[in-house]
Design a protein around this motif. Structure first.
Motif, PDB file in Angstrom:
ATOM      1  N   ALA A 340      53.701  49.820  12.572  1.00 48.65           N
ATOM      2  CA  ALA A 340      53.979  49.681  11.138  1.00 48.65           C
ATOM      3  C   ALA A 340      55.482  49.741  10.858  1.00 48.65           C
ATOM      4  O   ALA A 340      55.940  49.288   9.816  1.00 48.65           O
ATOM      5  CB  ALA A 340      53.245  50.767  10.363  1.00 48.65           C
ATOM      6  N   TYR A 348      55.021  56.861  11.411  1.00 46.96           N
ATOM      7  CA  TYR A 348      53.811  56.130  11.817  1.00 46.96           C
ATOM      8  C   TYR A 348      53.683  56.048  13.339  1.00 46.96           C
ATOM      9  O   TYR A 348      52.847  55.323  13.873  1.00 46.96           O
ATOM     10  CB  TYR A 348      53.732  54.730  11.209  1.00 46.96           C
ATOM     11  N   PHE A 353      48.118  49.320  12.775  1.00 49.74           N
ATOM     12  CA  PHE A 353      47.076  49.552  11.763  1.00 49.74           C
ATOM     13  C   PHE A 353      46.348  48.232  11.484  1.00 49.74           C
ATOM     14  O   PHE A 353      46.622  47.227  12.129  1.00 49.74           O
ATOM     15  CB  PHE A 353      47.715  50.078  10.477  1.00 49.74           C
ATOM     16  N   TRP A 354      45.516  48.226  10.460  1.00 48.25           N
ATOM     17  CA  TRP A 354      44.863  46.988  10.029  1.00 48.25           C
ATOM     18  C   TRP A 354      45.892  45.998   9.501  1.00 48.25           C
ATOM     19  O   TRP A 354      45.625  44.803   9.386  1.00 48.25           O
ATOM     20  CB  TRP A 354      43.814  47.280   8.949  1.00 48.25           C
ATOM     21  N   ASP A 355      47.095  46.504   9.201  1.00 50.20           N
ATOM     22  CA  ASP A 355      48.195  45.663   8.745  1.00 50.20           C
ATOM     23  C   ASP A 355      48.381  44.465   9.674  1.00 50.20           C
ATOM     24  O   ASP A 355      48.741  43.371   9.235  1.00 50.20           O
ATOM     25  CB  ASP A 355      49.520  46.429   8.748  1.00 50.20           C
ATOM     26  N   GLU A 482      43.355  54.120  -0.609  1.00 49.36           N
ATOM     27  CA  GLU A 482      43.231  55.464  -0.024  1.00 49.36           C
ATOM     28  C   GLU A 482      43.259  56.566  -1.076  1.00 49.36           C
ATOM     29  O   GLU A 482      43.348  57.739  -0.739  1.00 49.36           O
ATOM     30  CB  GLU A 482      44.342  55.657   1.015  1.00 49.36           C
ATOM     31  N   LYS A 594      45.640  53.061  -5.171  1.00 53.12           N
ATOM     32  CA  LYS A 594      46.902  53.075  -4.432  1.00 53.12           C
ATOM     33  C   LYS A 594      47.404  51.667  -4.146  1.00 53.12           C
ATOM     34  O   LYS A 594      48.582  51.369  -4.222  1.00 53.12           O
ATOM     35  CB  LYS A 594      46.687  53.825  -3.103  1.00 53.12           C
ATOM     36  N   GLN A 595      46.469  50.783  -3.789  1.00 51.63           N
ATOM     37  CA  GLN A 595      46.830  49.419  -3.375  1.00 51.63           C
ATOM     38  C   GLN A 595      45.603  48.532  -3.559  1.00 51.63           C
ATOM     39  O   GLN A 595      44.485  49.037  -3.635  1.00 51.63           O
ATOM     40  CB  GLN A 595      47.304  49.423  -1.922  1.00 51.63           C
ATOM     41  N   SER A 629      51.725  51.797  -2.018  1.00 50.91           N
ATOM     42  CA  SER A 629      51.941  51.322  -0.654  1.00 50.91           C
ATOM     43  C   SER A 629      52.797  50.070  -0.762  1.00 50.91           C
ATOM     44  O   SER A 629      52.641  49.267  -1.687  1.00 50.91           O
ATOM     45  CB  SER A 629      50.596  50.979  -0.007  1.00 50.91           C
ATOM     46  N   LEU A 631      52.410  47.642   0.819  1.00 50.77           N
ATOM     47  CA  LEU A 631      51.539  46.493   1.090  1.00 50.77           C
ATOM     48  C   LEU A 631      51.009  45.890  -0.215  1.00 50.77           C
ATOM     49  O   LEU A 631      50.295  44.897  -0.194  1.00 50.77           O
ATOM     50  CB  LEU A 631      50.315  46.920   1.920  1.00 50.77           C
ATOM     51  N   THR A 675      55.184  45.758   7.579  1.00 51.40           N
ATOM     52  CA  THR A 675      54.121  45.065   6.852  1.00 51.40           C
ATOM     53  C   THR A 675      54.637  44.497   5.539  1.00 51.40           C
ATOM     54  O   THR A 675      54.223  43.421   5.102  1.00 51.40           O
ATOM     55  CB  THR A 675      52.962  46.030   6.582  1.00 51.40           C
TER      56      THR A 675
HETATM   57  C1  BGC Z   1      48.705  52.140   3.582  1.00 51.52           C
HETATM   58  C2  BGC Z   1      47.799  51.610   4.669  1.00 51.52           C
HETATM   59  C3  BGC Z   1      48.639  51.076   5.810  1.00 51.52           C
HETATM   60  C4  BGC Z   1      49.619  52.117   6.293  1.00 51.52           C
HETATM   61  C5  BGC Z   1      50.559  51.567   7.353  1.00 51.52           C
HETATM   62  C6  BGC Z   1      49.625  53.179   4.172  1.00 51.52           C
HETATM   63  O1  BGC Z   1      50.504  53.645   3.183  1.00 51.52           O
HETATM   64  O2  BGC Z   1      47.946  52.728   2.554  1.00 51.52           O
HETATM   65  O3  BGC Z   1      46.983  50.588   4.153  1.00 51.52           O
HETATM   66  O4  BGC Z   1      47.806  50.691   6.859  1.00 51.52           O
HETATM   67  O5  BGC Z   1      50.402  52.564   5.200  1.00 51.52           O
HETATM   68  O6  BGC Z   1      51.346  50.538   6.851  1.00 51.52           O
END
Ligand code: BGC
Length: 765
Positions: A340, A348, A353-355, A482, A594-595, A629, A631, A675
């Motif tokens: 990340a 991190y 991540f799923w990113d 989240e 959050k997102q 976030s 994202l 991301t």
């Molecule tokens: C986000 C996640 C993301 C992670 C890493 C978090 O703040 O909520 O969706 O995977 O950051 O970028």
């Protein structure tokens, strides 16, 4: 709307990131911005020479990690954190003249300038050092990490004496003694040092994981000097004392080869020797630099984005593209995903991540397909770990970890590690997206099918029938938002699961029709039964998706519509970020998100949803999203473009390209938001460019922000490199290279051949 204030650290320039005045208090932000990397090795922009001020000396090598254990607690709750460990400081330098050691925290200096040249991928820094005894030296440092040789780093130092003759001592080498900053610990044990070859080597290993890093270097100087070796437990360097005349320039070129190995064995040094020979035996500093610069020149021809009359976003987007290409190239010596923070910091823990599949993959799919494939291969090679994780969670199939380096779960926050299914569905989505864009059946069949089968097994074993409605759904989960945990029938989770099941069924049919032999091999290997596939079809068909029939709004999860509302504009600025200022459980009691989750689905599977549905959901969720976030804003901007909310689209875009450059989130010092860099690219290509790639051929529907005279972007698609130029009158599409391709523009199909096409720009509704 978001209200974040940025700061200006660097001068605005179309191709360079320029720091003109050194301000010690910004050191770590700039170290992140000046990161150089090739996806295998990444080095923050810390100073080469001794520096006693606040600094984060950090070099990271993909896949080379350490781990920390906590006491085991409940079954299924992970108790191990892995982190990409701070590796060899290959820039280690000490400079001494007039009995004084250069240290910009104390030394007298002038004319300081540091420049990251995005066009060439080279970082330089220069200044004039005035010693207390009255000597002045012009110093120039240059560094890059080769984009053509994964294990090679290069450093050059030039020292010119401006007013006197005398002696200059330079010590240059490799140092493993730095601490991993977050844990304030050095994780290396010295293995060996050697000075027997025509290069110098030092090998160290990590304490728990036994990862081995060997750093080898060779230094060439343009003048003879007195030489010696300086050694410590985890450091080895060459000491050189030069006689320097007035106006003379001493040049030192250092090539460093960093090799990593997984296991201690007797072949280690001979394997390392071979890898070194293939570099030192054939490449000089200047040849490596030439190849590296040529790589960037070719790359920019295929990936550049131009923005007319918006110099800040112009610099911003090139910075994003540059850092994305540096962050992951698929060149690493080990199987690795994209962290990340890339390889630019320790927050991190260097975990993926799923990113990776949802945000980063689209960027690579249209700029560097090899990297895109490597990202997905990472999930193929780590399938056994995902299967193991499913067992720990009392599930079947494969449960991909929320955060990982080597495929095992590395997140010790149980609510994420146990409740978020979104990495598994993101992997299935990534395979779908990769296949739709590339039509690479070989990869899909040979590597994708097994993953898909195992993900579906996990989904089947995790989903349950609701007592009252008799529908399938997921209970006790957390979706991408989240701020709500342990929810039931989360829209994103259910929808992505439904799509994963449907795609897998399609792939199995296609594979059987096209390559029965491979189909039989895979079904035998995975012990796939016909009734399993039938059950998946039933689950997909009867998956619970909650939509208000009047408003068309999808309920983010069961009960969400009934949550107490909070007007985001009433939250005082000093309570942002919420996650730091509100008690954790307080956050969960509102409809604040959050997102984006529902809205994200509407981008990923754009053609599944009508304009009216998108509009209704955007209008509803936009008021509830606090964008905590990085994202987040770009996804809202992309949808706002589609819906004709142009002002909003630009407002959200404002944070995208310069999130790190202007440090909007006040944490760039911890590393780059990889991301978010990817999301900035998405914001232009999928937002203003209106690209949608969930069907073939891809679709474009460009608009243009009022203050841009034009913009252009390039994509690699089906063997062609296309340049799309958008101005207030026209969309012009030109093929720069490759085969003819089909694509849709404003819902009409065009074949792009040698002749450029010009289509009048349309306003959206
Ligand atoms: C986000 C996640 C993301 C992670 C890493 C978090 O703040 O909520 O969706 O995977 O950051 O970028």
């Amino acid at each position: 709307m978001i209200n974040k204030k940025g700061s200006r650290y660097v001068k605005v320039d179309p191709w360079c990131i320029i720091e003109e005045n050194f301000d010690k208090s910004n050191m770590r932000v700039l170290e992140s911005l000046f990161t150089v990397s090739n996806g295998y090795i990444g080095t923050r922009g810390y100073f080469d020479e001794f520096y006693t001020g606040d600094t984060h000396i950090g070099t990271y090598v993909a896949g080379v990690f350490e781990e920390i254990y906590e006491k085991p607690s409940y079954k299924g709750v992970p108790n191990r954190t892995q982190f990409v460990v701070n590796n060899a400081n290959w820039l280690y330098t000490r400079i001494i003249a007039d009995g004084e050691e250069l240290d910009l925290n104390h030394s007298n200096f002038s004319e300081y300038k540091r420049v990251l040249d995005l066009k060439k991928g080279i970082l330089t820094r220069e200044f004039i050092w005035h010693t207390e005894k009255g000597s002045s030296f012009k110093l120039k440092f240059e560094r890059f990490i080769s984009m053509t040789k994964s294990n090679v780093c290069c450093q050059k130092i030039e020292i010119t004496s401006l007013n006197k003759s005398g002696k200059v001592k330079i010590i240059s080498g490799v140092d493993f003694s730095h601490k991993h900053r977050i844990y304030d610990t050095n994780y290396w044990e010295g293995l060996f040092k050697s000075n027997e070859n025509d290069y110098i080597s030092i090998g160290c290993k990590t304490i728990k994981t036994n990862k081995i890093s060997i750093a080898n270097f060779k230094i060439e100087a343009n003048k003879a000097c007195e030489q010696g070796i300086v050694e410590g437990e985890k450091i080895i360097a060459k000491e050189m004392v030069f006689d320097i005349e007035e106006n003379e320039t001493i040049e030192i070129e250092k090539v460093v080869v960093i090799n990593s190995f997984d296991r201690l064995n007797e072949n280690l040094q001979s394997k390392n020797g071979k890898l070194c020979q293939s570099v030192f035996g054939q490449y000089s500093y200047s040849k490596l630099k030439q190849e590296h610069e040529r790589f960037w020149e070719r790359m920019w021809e295929e990936v550049d984005i131009e923005i007319g009359q918006d110099s800040e976003n112009q610099q911003g987007i090139r910075f994003c593209i540059f850092q994305m290409l540096q962050a992951y190239s698929g060149m690493q010596q080990v199987v690795a995903g994209i962290g990340a923070k890339g390889l630019s910091g320790e927050v991190y823990n260097g975990n993926s991540f799923w990113d990776s599949e949802v945000y980063c993959l689209p960027f690579y799919l249209f700029t560097n397909i090899d990297a895109a494939k490597k990202l997905l291969e990472f999930r193929y090679y780590t399938l056994p770990q995902a299967q193991q994780r499913a067992k720990e969670l009392d599930l079947k199939g494969a449960f991909y970890p929320i955060a990982t380096i080597d495929g095992t779960e590395s997140c010790t926050l149980w609510q994420h590690a146990n409740l978020q299914l979104q990495v598994s569905t993101a992997v299935a989505y990534g395979l779908y997206h990769y296949y739709i864009v590339t039509k690479d059946e070989k990869f899909l069949f040979e590597k994708g099918t097994e993953i898909l089968i195992e993900v579906c097994r996990m989904l089947e074993s995790r989903c349950q029938l609701g007592q009252k409605d008799g529908k399938y759904g997921f209970f006790g989960v957390m979706g991408p938002d989240e701020f709500h945990m342990m929810v039931n029938n989360d829209f994103y989770t259910n929808y992505m699961a439904k799509k994963s099941l449907e795609f897998t069924i399609e792939v199995l049919k296609l594979l059987k029709a096209k390559d029965e032999k491979l189909y039989n091999e895979i079904t035998r290997k995975t012990k796939l039964e016909r009734n399993e596939v039938e059950r998946w079809a039933d689950i997909a068909k009867n998956m619970k998706i909650i939509q208000d029939p009047q408003s068309k709004v999808f309920e983010q999860h069961e009960g969400y519509f009934n949550l107490p509302h909070i007007e985001l504009s009433t939250i005082p600025e000093d309570q942002i970020p919420i996650y730091k200022n509100w008690a954790y459980d307080r956050i969960f009691r509102y409809d604040m998100i959050k997102q984006p989750a529902v809205l994200l689905c509407m981008l990923l599977y754009s053609c599944d949803f009508s304009f009216e549905e998108k509009k209704a959901n955007y209008d509803y969720y936009d008021l509830r999203c606090i964008h905590e976030s990085s994202l987040s804003p770009s996804i809202h901007s992309i949808l706002a473009c589609e819906l004709g909310y142009y002002d909003k689209a630009y407002e959200y875009f404002r944070y995208a390209t310069r999130l790190d450059l202007d440090n909007y989130n006040r944490n760039t010092e911890e590393g780059l938001h990889i991301t978010s860099l990817a999301a900035a690219w998405l914001n232009i290509v999928y937002g203003f460019g209106g690209m949608r790639s969930d069907t073939a051929p891809i679709k474009l529907a460009p608009i243009i922000p009022d203050n841009w005279s034009y913009y252009s972007f390039r994509i690699k698609y089906n063997g062609a490199v296309l340049k799309i130029v958008v101005d207030p009158q026209y969309v012009t599409i030109k093929k720069l290279k490759g085969a003819d391709v089909e694509l849709m523009v404003y819902d009409k199909t065009y074949t792009i051949t040698e002749d450029e096409i010009k289509i009048p720009l349309q306003k959206r509704r």
